[in-house]
Each structure stands twice: as structure tokens, then as C-alpha cells.
Design a protein around this motif. Structure first.
Motif, PDB file in Angstrom:
ATOM      1  N   GLU A   1      -0.060  11.587  10.979  1.00 23.65           N
ATOM      2  CA  GLU A   1       0.388  12.581  10.020  1.00 23.65           C
ATOM      3  C   GLU A   1       1.099  11.925   8.796  1.00 23.65           C
ATOM      4  O   GLU A   1       0.906  12.446   7.647  1.00 23.65           O
ATOM      5  N   GLN A   2       2.102  10.909   8.968  1.00 24.36           N
ATOM      6  CA  GLN A   2       2.349   9.956   7.793  1.00 24.36           C
ATOM      7  C   GLN A   2       1.514   9.479   7.002  1.00 24.36           C
ATOM      8  O   GLN A   2       1.662   9.513   5.706  1.00 24.36           O
ATOM      9  N   ILE A   3       0.372   8.919   7.673  1.00 21.95           N
ATOM     10  CA  ILE A   3      -0.652   8.268   6.585  1.00 21.95           C
ATOM     11  C   ILE A   3      -1.581   9.508   6.186  1.00 21.95           C
ATOM     12  O   ILE A   3      -1.671   9.203   4.959  1.00 21.95           O
ATOM     13  N   LEU A   4      -1.640  10.429   6.589  1.00 21.91           N
ATOM     14  CA  LEU A   4      -2.195  11.442   5.910  1.00 21.91           C
ATOM     15  C   LEU A   4      -1.540  11.999   4.766  1.00 21.91           C
ATOM     16  O   LEU A   4      -1.850  12.335   3.861  1.00 21.91           O
ATOM     17  N   ALA A   5      -0.334  12.193   5.063  1.00 24.41           N
ATOM     18  CA  ALA A   5       0.931  12.422   3.854  1.00 24.41           C
ATOM     19  C   ALA A   5       0.640  11.482   2.579  1.00 24.41           C
ATOM     20  O   ALA A   5       0.453  12.044   1.479  1.00 24.41           O
ATOM     21  N   ALA A   6       0.360  10.457   3.013  1.00 25.67           N
ATOM     22  CA  ALA A   6       0.298   9.419   1.769  1.00 25.67           C
ATOM     23  C   ALA A   6      -1.030   9.498   1.097  1.00 25.67           C
ATOM     24  O   ALA A   6      -1.131   9.597  -0.073  1.00 25.67           O
ATOM     25  N   TYR A   7      -2.178   9.810   1.614  1.00 23.51           N
ATOM     26  CA  TYR A   7      -3.515  10.328   1.203  1.00 23.51           C
ATOM     27  C   TYR A   7      -3.533  11.664   0.416  1.00 23.51           C
ATOM     28  O   TYR A   7      -3.897  11.536  -0.594  1.00 23.51           O
ATOM     29  N   ARG A   8      -2.577  12.391   0.814  1.00 24.36           N
ATOM     30  CA  ARG A   8      -2.571  13.763   0.266  1.00 24.36           C
ATOM     31  C   ARG A   8      -1.737  13.483  -1.188  1.00 24.36           C
ATOM     32  O   ARG A   8      -2.011  14.067  -2.142  1.00 24.36           O
ATOM     33  N   ASP A   9      -0.682  12.647  -1.090  1.00 25.43           N
ATOM     34  CA  ASP A   9      -0.154  12.543  -2.124  1.00 25.43           C
ATOM     35  C   ASP A   9      -0.887  11.795  -3.273  1.00 25.43           C
ATOM     36  O   ASP A   9      -0.795  12.282  -4.437  1.00 25.43           O
ATOM     37  N   VAL A  10      -1.662  10.943  -2.865  1.00 24.68           N
ATOM     38  CA  VAL A  10      -2.602  10.322  -3.904  1.00 24.68           C
ATOM     39  C   VAL A  10      -3.454  11.268  -4.379  1.00 24.68           C
ATOM     40  O   VAL A  10      -3.902  11.790  -5.527  1.00 24.68           O
ATOM     41  N   ARG A  11      -4.183  12.196  -3.485  1.00 23.44           N
ATOM     42  CA  ARG A  11      -4.917  13.303  -3.941  1.00 23.44           C
ATOM     43  C   ARG A  11      -4.529  14.266  -4.895  1.00 23.44           C
ATOM     44  O   ARG A  11      -4.753  14.591  -5.993  1.00 23.44           O
ATOM     45  N   GLU A  12      -3.084  14.588  -4.592  1.00 20.03           N
ATOM     46  CA  GLU A  12      -2.461  15.526  -5.480  1.00 20.03           C
ATOM     47  C   GLU A  12      -2.025  15.040  -6.877  1.00 20.03           C
ATOM     48  O   GLU A  12      -1.983  15.280  -7.833  1.00 20.03           O
ATOM     49  N   SER A  13      -1.602  13.649  -6.887  1.00 20.53           N
ATOM     50  CA  SER A  13      -1.324  12.808  -8.070  1.00 20.53           C
ATOM     51  C   SER A  13      -2.429  12.671  -9.011  1.00 20.53           C
ATOM     52  O   SER A  13      -2.287  12.824 -10.007  1.00 20.53           O
ATOM     53  N   LEU A  14      -3.414  12.395  -8.369  1.00 16.27           N
ATOM     54  CA  LEU A  14      -4.931  12.144  -9.179  1.00 16.27           C
ATOM     55  C   LEU A  14      -5.330  13.632  -9.740  1.00 16.27           C
ATOM     56  O   LEU A  14      -5.570  13.683 -10.942  1.00 16.27           O
ATOM     57  N   ALA A  15      -5.351  14.654  -8.921  1.00 14.18           N
ATOM     58  CA  ALA A  15      -5.593  15.936  -9.730  1.00 14.18           C
ATOM     59  C   ALA A  15      -4.454  16.269 -10.843  1.00 14.18           C
ATOM     60  O   ALA A  15      -5.009  16.947 -11.948  1.00 14.18           O
TER      61      ALA A  15
ATOM     62  N   GLU B   1      -7.876   2.987 -19.601  1.00  6.50           N
ATOM     63  CA  GLU B   1      -6.686   3.396 -19.086  1.00  6.50           C
ATOM     64  C   GLU B   1      -6.311   3.118 -17.790  1.00  6.50           C
ATOM     65  O   GLU B   1      -7.252   3.200 -17.054  1.00  6.50           O
ATOM     66  N   TYR B   2      -5.254   2.743 -17.859  1.00  4.20           N
ATOM     67  CA  TYR B   2      -4.347   2.355 -16.504  1.00  4.20           C
ATOM     68  C   TYR B   2      -3.589   3.566 -15.970  1.00  4.20           C
ATOM     69  O   TYR B   2      -2.623   3.648 -16.482  1.00  4.20           O
ATOM     70  N   TRP B   3      -4.005   3.747 -14.712  1.00  2.00           N
ATOM     71  CA  TRP B   3      -3.072   4.825 -13.905  1.00  2.00           C
ATOM     72  C   TRP B   3      -2.729   4.395 -12.903  1.00  2.00           C
ATOM     73  O   TRP B   3      -3.350   4.285 -11.614  1.00  2.00           O
ATOM     74  N   PRO B   4      -1.718   3.681 -12.666  1.00  2.00           N
ATOM     75  CA  PRO B   4      -1.234   2.959 -11.414  1.00  2.00           C
ATOM     76  C   PRO B   4      -1.465   3.923 -10.267  1.00  2.00           C
ATOM     77  O   PRO B   4      -0.776   4.979 -10.505  1.00  2.00           O
ATOM     78  N   THR B   5      -1.830   3.586  -9.167  1.00  2.00           N
ATOM     79  CA  THR B   5      -2.000   4.685  -8.146  1.00  2.00           C
ATOM     80  C   THR B   5      -2.101   3.971  -6.607  1.00  2.00           C
ATOM     81  O   THR B   5      -2.458   2.850  -6.647  1.00  2.00           O
ATOM     82  N   LEU B   6      -0.819   4.479  -6.050  1.00  2.00           N
ATOM     83  CA  LEU B   6      -0.733   3.659  -4.659  1.00  2.00           C
ATOM     84  C   LEU B   6      -1.809   3.733  -3.899  1.00  2.00           C
ATOM     85  O   LEU B   6      -2.722   4.706  -3.943  1.00  2.00           O
ATOM     86  N   ASP B   7      -2.068   2.767  -3.032  1.00  2.00           N
ATOM     87  CA  ASP B   7      -3.184   2.602  -2.295  1.00  2.00           C
ATOM     88  C   ASP B   7      -2.578   3.096  -0.807  1.00  2.00           C
ATOM     89  O   ASP B   7      -1.716   2.381  -0.082  1.00  2.00           O
ATOM     90  N   PRO B   8      -3.045   4.251  -0.577  1.00  2.00           N
ATOM     91  CA  PRO B   8      -2.446   4.946   0.917  1.00  2.00           C
ATOM     92  C   PRO B   8      -2.876   4.148   2.186  1.00  2.00           C
ATOM     93  O   PRO B   8      -2.055   4.346   2.970  1.00  2.00           O
ATOM     94  N   SER B   9      -3.793   3.297   1.888  1.00  2.00           N
ATOM     95  CA  SER B   9      -4.106   2.598   3.325  1.00  2.00           C
ATOM     96  C   SER B   9      -3.105   1.531   3.745  1.00  2.00           C
ATOM     97  O   SER B   9      -3.117   1.158   4.778  1.00  2.00           O
ATOM     98  N   VAL B  10      -2.179   1.067   2.759  1.00  2.00           N
ATOM     99  CA  VAL B  10      -0.915   0.281   3.128  1.00  2.00           C
ATOM    100  C   VAL B  10       0.145   0.932   3.930  1.00  2.00           C
ATOM    101  O   VAL B  10       1.004   0.415   4.572  1.00  2.00           O
ATOM    102  N   VAL B  11       0.233   2.291   4.115  1.00  2.00           N
ATOM    103  CA  VAL B  11       1.118   3.044   4.604  1.00  2.00           C
ATOM    104  C   VAL B  11       0.878   3.146   6.164  1.00  2.00           C
ATOM    105  O   VAL B  11      -0.259   3.110   6.739  1.00  2.00           O
ATOM    106  N   ASP B  12       2.145   2.533   7.052  1.00  2.00           N
ATOM    107  CA  ASP B  12       1.909   2.516   8.265  1.00  2.00           C
ATOM    108  C   ASP B  12       2.564   3.768   8.960  1.00  2.00           C
ATOM    109  O   ASP B  12       3.426   4.610   8.157  1.00  2.00           O
ATOM    110  N   GLY B  13       2.250   4.005  10.096  1.00  2.00           N
ATOM    111  CA  GLY B  13       3.138   5.173  10.736  1.00  2.00           C
ATOM    112  C   GLY B  13       2.149   5.955  11.648  1.00  2.00           C
ATOM    113  O   GLY B  13       1.048   5.504  11.951  1.00  2.00           O
TER     114      GLY B  13
END
Length: 172
Positions: free
Chosen positions: A143-157, A128-140
Motif C-alpha cells: 500500500e505504501q508503494i502504491l501510494a507513491a505510484y498514485r502520487d506520481v500519477r496525480e502529479s503528472l495529471a 521541458e524538464y519536469w522532475p518526477t520522483l521514481d516511485p520504484s525507489v520507495v520501500d515498504g
């Protein structure tokens, strides 16, 4: 009304009894799941830890990358926020897996999906393919970077919970 009608049978306009479909049963859990991404440093280890929390211990869960990367401290930070940890996990590739047979391979990046499809040409494995953003590409800012990682955590959960019919733990 008869007992049968009360139990879910309905009469249509012609008086014919039609059975309502039974509520769908929860999906059958695979015996083993591999979460696969590019470098096994962000998305796949996060998915592995979350799945271990949400699924029963009888399901074997692992993660790997197409190639090994480096451990990402932002992953540790956002998992710690919800009481989870990678423990001693170090990123590793598919070649370094202890077991190479899985009932289900969940790919989280295009490169991983192509690799999984190549790998499974001669094996009967669900992919199964679950396209998931790579949060390491987020700049800023941090707190902006952590927000991207949190989004990935929550979407995976959410995705793991929905796919395997498990309840998310209450938000703290």
C-alpha cells in the motif's frame, strides 16, 4: 461610464484611460509531444496515457526511455484505478521510436533531460524538464508503494492539465 470603460478600460488618478490586460489565452498545443524518462517503464508511459486522455487526438503523443526497462505492474494497477490502461505498451528506448521529430520533449528524469538536450543540439525542439520522483525507489508495504505510484500519477495529471490548459476529469 462609457461603453469602452465598461469593457475593461479604467481611469487612473490622472484621468488617463489604461487598458487592463486581456485574460491570458490557453497555451498553444504542440502538434507532437514525447515524454522521456530513464527506462520507459513508469513515469513516461504514465504521462503518455494521461496526456492521451486529456489532450485532443490531433496531438501526437509518445513516450520512450533513455534505455528500455521492464513493464511495471504497479503502473497497470494505479492506471486501472482511474480507468486508464497501457494496453499493449512495452518499454522501449528512443532509438526504437517510429518518429523522431517532436515539437516538445518533456523529460521526467535527469538522465533523460541530459539525453534530450544532446539530441536537440541540432534540432529546433522545445525541451521541458519536469522532475518526477521514481516511485520504484520507495520501500515498504504494498500500500505504501502504491501510494507513491498514485502520487506520481496525480502529479503528472495535474502538471499536464496545467501546462496544456486542459481540465482534469472529475474525481470518481
Amino acid at each position: 461610464m462609457t461603453v469602452e470603460e465598461d469593457a475593461g478600460d479604467k481611469k487612473d488618478s490622472g484621468g488617463t484611460t489604461a487598458r487592463e490586460p486581456a485574460p491570458s489565452s490557453p497555451p498553444r498545443l504542440p502538434g507532437s509531444i514525447l515524454f522521456l524518462c530513464s527506462m520507459n517503464s513508469i513515469r513516461s508511459p504514465m504521462a503518455e496515457v494521461i496526456a492521451r486522455k486529456l489532450l485532443p487526438p490531433s496531438v501526437y503523443i509518445a513516450s520512450a526511455g533513455v534505455r528500455p526497462g521492464a513493464r511495471d505492474p504497479f503502473v497497470d494497477a494505479v492506471l486501472d484505478e482511474v480507468g486508464l490502461t497501457l494496453g499493449s505498451h512495452q518499454p522501449h528506448s528512443m532509438d526504437e521510436l517510429e518518429d523522431d521529430y517532436f515539437d516538445l520533449i518533456v523529460t521526467l528524469a535527469p538522465e533523460a533531460h541530459h539525453q534530450a538536450l544532446e539530441l536537440t543540439r541540432s534540432h529546433s525542439v522545445e525541451v521541458e524538464y519536469w522532475p518526477t520522483l521514481d516511485p520504484s525507489v520507495v520501500d515498504g508495504r504494498r500500500e505504501q508503494i502504491l501510494a507513491a505510484y498514485r502520487d506520481v500519477r496525480e502529479s503528472l495529471a495535474e502538471r499536464i492539465s496545467r501546462r496544456f490548459g486542459t481540465a482534469l476529469p472529475p474525481a470518481s
